[in-house]
Scaffold this motif. Structure first.
Motif, short mmCIF file in Angstrom:
data_model
loop_
_atom_site.label_atom_id
_atom_site.label_comp_id
_atom_site.label_asym_id
_atom_site.label_seq_id
_atom_site.Cartn_x
_atom_site.Cartn_y
_atom_site.Cartn_z
N GLY A 1 0.83 -1.20 0.00
CA GLY A 1 0.00 0.00 0.00
C GLY A 1 0.86 1.25 0.00
O GLY A 1 2.07 1.18 0.22
N PRO A 2 0.25 2.40 -0.23
CA PRO A 2 1.00 3.66 -0.22
C PRO A 2 1.63 3.93 1.14
O PRO A 2 1.21 3.38 2.16
CB PRO A 2 -0.08 4.70 -0.56
N SER B 1 -0.20 4.30 4.91
CA SER B 1 -1.53 3.68 4.83
C SER B 1 -1.87 2.83 6.05
O SER B 1 -3.03 2.48 6.25
CB SER B 1 -1.63 2.83 3.56
N LYS C 1 0.37 0.01 7.14
CA LYS C 1 0.96 -1.33 7.05
C LYS C 1 1.79 -1.68 8.29
O LYS C 1 1.61 -2.73 8.90
CB LYS C 1 1.84 -1.45 5.79
N LEU D 1 -3.97 -5.44 0.37
CA LEU D 1 -3.72 -4.07 -0.07
C LEU D 1 -4.34 -3.10 0.93
O LEU D 1 -5.55 -3.15 1.18
CB LEU D 1 -4.31 -3.85 -1.47
N ASN E 1 -4.99 0.85 2.25
CA ASN E 1 -5.03 2.25 1.82
C ASN E 1 -5.89 3.04 2.80
O ASN E 1 -7.03 2.65 3.09
CB ASN E 1 -5.61 2.37 0.41
N GLU E 2 -5.30 4.12 3.34
CA GLU E 2 -6.00 5.00 4.29
C GLU E 2 -6.61 4.22 5.46
O GLU E 2 -7.72 4.48 5.89
CB GLU E 2 -7.08 5.80 3.57
N ASN F 1 -8.08 -4.79 -9.25
CA ASN F 1 -7.93 -3.66 -8.32
C ASN F 1 -7.14 -2.53 -8.99
O ASN F 1 -5.97 -2.71 -9.34
CB ASN F 1 -7.21 -4.13 -7.04
N LEU G 1 -6.01 0.37 -7.78
CA LEU G 1 -4.88 0.89 -7.00
C LEU G 1 -3.67 -0.03 -7.13
O LEU G 1 -2.54 0.44 -7.35
CB LEU G 1 -5.27 1.05 -5.53
N TYR G 2 -3.89 -1.34 -7.01
CA TYR G 2 -2.78 -2.28 -7.14
C TYR G 2 -2.19 -2.22 -8.55
O TYR G 2 -0.96 -2.27 -8.72
CB TYR G 2 -3.24 -3.70 -6.82
N MET H 1 0.00 0.79 -8.72
CA MET H 1 1.25 0.58 -7.98
C MET H 1 2.20 -0.33 -8.76
O MET H 1 3.41 -0.10 -8.80
CB MET H 1 0.94 -0.02 -6.61
#
Length: 346
Positions: free
Chosen positions: A126-127, A130, A132, A299, A301-302, A318, A320-321, A324
């Motif tokens: 993830g960004p 986020s 993790k 994954l 995120n936020e 997905n 977002l994935y 990335m």
């Protein structure tokens, strides 16, 4: 506050600034003799020196007081509640049930639900920011959650004694923590009861025995504060040796190879492969290419789990994935382009 001492410094310096122009003006008018002027100049300098030392001492005292305050704030922090008797997990499956968590007033995790089966390899991606690393550290109960449950083998980790929980988990962080002690003692921290043969065996498995033996004092080499006398790759391998020596069934790798050079990365990857054999593994991944074959990818995120599955599935389903992965591939292929200009002379 340091403002009074700063003001005091300015006033002392102004002492010399005042003596010089006023003394020169009086000399030019003939109302002050040269010996008297030099006397006041020397007295001004002599007065400033001890006063400046006094100001420095004040600053040290203020900094020391602030440091002591922070130390006592930590020492006075209330410990996490411990159960009178530790429950026994049925297995080593990790589960988050509707977990919410905040750092002070900042909410980090929002209703996280996930399952990490025993013996599986799971990657968290993830960004940045986020959540993790927070998820990984909550498994080891660095803090208690605001709401929801974290289960180990069906048992809430709050019902496990800290010693019992930590004995089942080994963590290799991106930022390695080494103490100003010998290499031998830094590795043995993973298992204080280990003998010399076990420590050396762990070092060999982590691919760090050779560079340790090449040092003048071998395993008795002092690593310096935070491992300052070792390279980043050497520090990381000692951290992995410590985790191998612990023999914990759950391994958490927090971007352990994120900033390691290619030469060290191959050796560290070999050490990690030895570490994780037959274990439940959670990887916080920085390079997506290293986790394409794991059992599941989560994954984040936020503060929420926004995707779950294998690499190929997430790549197709997905957005977002997919973004990335595209950014990762583009970064792998990125190079400097040198444009050659040709000058035409008529």
């Amino acid at each position: 506050s340091l403002f009074p001492s700063a003001l005091f410094t300015v006033s002392v310096t102004a002492n010399l600034i005042l003596i010089l122009p006023v003394g020169i003006w009086l000399l030019s008018n003939g109302t002050l003799s040269m010996p008297t002027f030099l006397l006041f100049l020397l007295l001004g300098i002599g007065l400033c020196a001890p006063l400046l030392k006094f100001i420095t001492t004040i600053r040290i005292v203020v900094q020391t007081q602030e440091g002591l305050k922070r130390i006592f704030d930590i020492l006075n922090e209330s410990a996490l509640p411990e159960p009178s008797e530790s429950s026994i997990p049925e297995n080593l499956t990790i589960e988050f049930k509707d977990v919410y968590f905040s750092y002070q007033d900042k909410e980090i995790l929002r209703g996280v639900n996930l399952v990490i089966p025993q013996g599986s390899i799971t990657a968290l991606v993830g960004p940045s920011g986020s959540g993790k690393t927070t998820i990984a550290r909550l498994i080891a109960r660095f803090w208690d959650v605001n709401s929801g449950e974290i289960l180990l083998g069906g048992v809430n980790i709050k019902n496990l004694k800290t010693e019992d929980l930590i004995s089942r988990i080994a963590v290799v962080f991106q930022d390695v923590v080494l103490f100003n002690d010998t290499i031998y003692e830094n590795i043995r921290m993973g298992n204080p009861a280990a003998n010399q043969e076990a420590v050396i065996a762990a070092a060999k498995a982590a691919c760090c025995h050779e560079f340790i033996e090449a040092m003048p004092e071998g395993y008795q080499t002092i690593v310096g504060e935070k491992g300052a006398k070792l390279s980043g790759g050497q520090q990381q391998r000692i951290s992995i040796a410590r985790a191998i020596l612990k023999e914990a069934p759950i391994i958490i790798l927090d971007e352990a190879t994120a900033f390691i050079d290619p030469e060290n990365e191959a050796q560290i990857q070999e050490a990690i492969n030895t570490l994780v054999q037959g274990k439940t593994l959670l990887i916080i991944a920085h390079r997506l290419s290293t986790i394409t074959e794991v059992d599941q990818i989560l994954l984040v995120n936020e503060g929420r789990i926004v995707g779950k599955g294998k690499h190929a599935d997430l790549l197709n389903t997905n957005d977002l994935y997919h973004q990335m992965w595209k950014a990762h591939v583009d970064a792998q292929n990125w190079t400097f382009e040198v444009k050659q200009s040709v000058a035409f002379i008529d």
